[in-house]
Scaffold this motif. Structure first.
Motif, PDB file in Angstrom:
ATOM      1  N   LEU A  78       0.832  -1.198   0.000  1.00  0.00           N
ATOM      2  CA  LEU A  78       0.000   0.000   0.000  1.00  0.00           C
ATOM      3  C   LEU A  78       0.874   1.258   0.000  1.00  0.00           C
ATOM      4  CD1 LEU A  78      -2.796   1.309   0.105  1.00  0.00           C
ATOM      5  CD2 LEU A  78      -2.716   1.084   2.590  1.00  0.00           C
ATOM      6  N   ILE A  79       1.933   1.228   0.777  1.00  0.00           N
ATOM      7  CA  ILE A  79       2.873   2.357   0.812  1.00  0.00           C
ATOM      8  C   ILE A  79       3.470   2.576  -0.571  1.00  0.00           C
ATOM      9  CG2 ILE A  79       5.098   3.118   1.735  1.00  0.00           C
ATOM     10  CD1 ILE A  79       4.312   1.657   4.358  1.00  0.00           C
ATOM     11  N   GLU A  80       3.931   1.502  -1.201  1.00  0.00           N
ATOM     12  CA  GLU A  80       4.537   1.609  -2.525  1.00  0.00           C
ATOM     13  C   GLU A  80       3.536   2.086  -3.571  1.00  0.00           C
ATOM     14  OE1 GLU A  80       6.441  -2.123  -3.373  1.00  0.00           O
ATOM     15  OE2 GLU A  80       7.642  -2.002  -1.553  1.00  0.00           O
ATOM     16  N   ALA A  81       2.311   1.561  -3.521  1.00  0.00           N
ATOM     17  CA  ALA A  81       1.286   1.955  -4.497  1.00  0.00           C
ATOM     18  C   ALA A  81       0.934   3.431  -4.350  1.00  0.00           C
ATOM     19  CB  ALA A  81       0.033   1.084  -4.328  1.00  0.00           C
ATOM     20  N   ALA A  82       0.788   3.893  -3.123  1.00  0.00           N
ATOM     21  CA  ALA A  82       0.441   5.293  -2.890  1.00  0.00           C
ATOM     22  C   ALA A  82       1.584   6.210  -3.328  1.00  0.00           C
ATOM     23  CB  ALA A  82       0.101   5.523  -1.419  1.00  0.00           C
TER      24      ALA A  82
END
Length: 135
Positions: free
Chosen positions: A51-55
């Motif tokens: 989620l961190i990487e996608a955001a």
């Protein structure tokens, strides 16, 4: 999930701004850690790595989509990217973040195999204070 909602929202919508705000809080130092539940913080939720990487990978693109038209969301995105960059320990991760944000300044558009054109990104539409923060 939150990324599906975020991706489905129009860049200039209030819903997108709320999604960015939520993601920003997840990415903040207060909530981020290495696992789903962080026992060192009293069981506070920690955003998963995907989620961190996608955001983070979507935020520079969002800045370009906003074209400087929604300064509140643009500032929130920039603040999140800058705070994340300040906390980076890995030179490779910092370099990836730097490369991802370059289109905010300028981008090259290919028109066939022989023709390229460089266009100015939304950076020039930001107020001076926001420009200084980004630099």
């Amino acid at each position: 999930g939150v990324m599906s909602c975020y991706q489905a929202c129009h860049p200039l919508s209030a819903a997108k701004r709320h999604c960015v705000s939520f993601l920003s809080r997840l990415l903040s130092e207060e909530f981020s850690s290495s696992g789903p539940m962080d026992s060192n913080r009293g069981g506070a939720f920690a955003a998963p790595d995907w989620l961190i990487e996608a955001a983070l990978s979507s935020f520079p693109k969002l800045l370009c989509q906003l074209h400087g038209k929604d300064l509140q969301t643009s500032k929130l995105v920039l603040d999140t990217l800058l705070n994340t960059a300040r906390r980076q320990r890995s030179p490779a991760a910092l370099q990836d973040l730097h490369a991802a944000i370059l289109p905010v300044f300028e981008m090259t558009i290919n028109h066939g195999s022989q023709h390229q054109r460089t266009v100015v990104g939304p950076f020039v539409r930001f107020p001076q204070a926001l420009q200084q923060q980004l630099i």
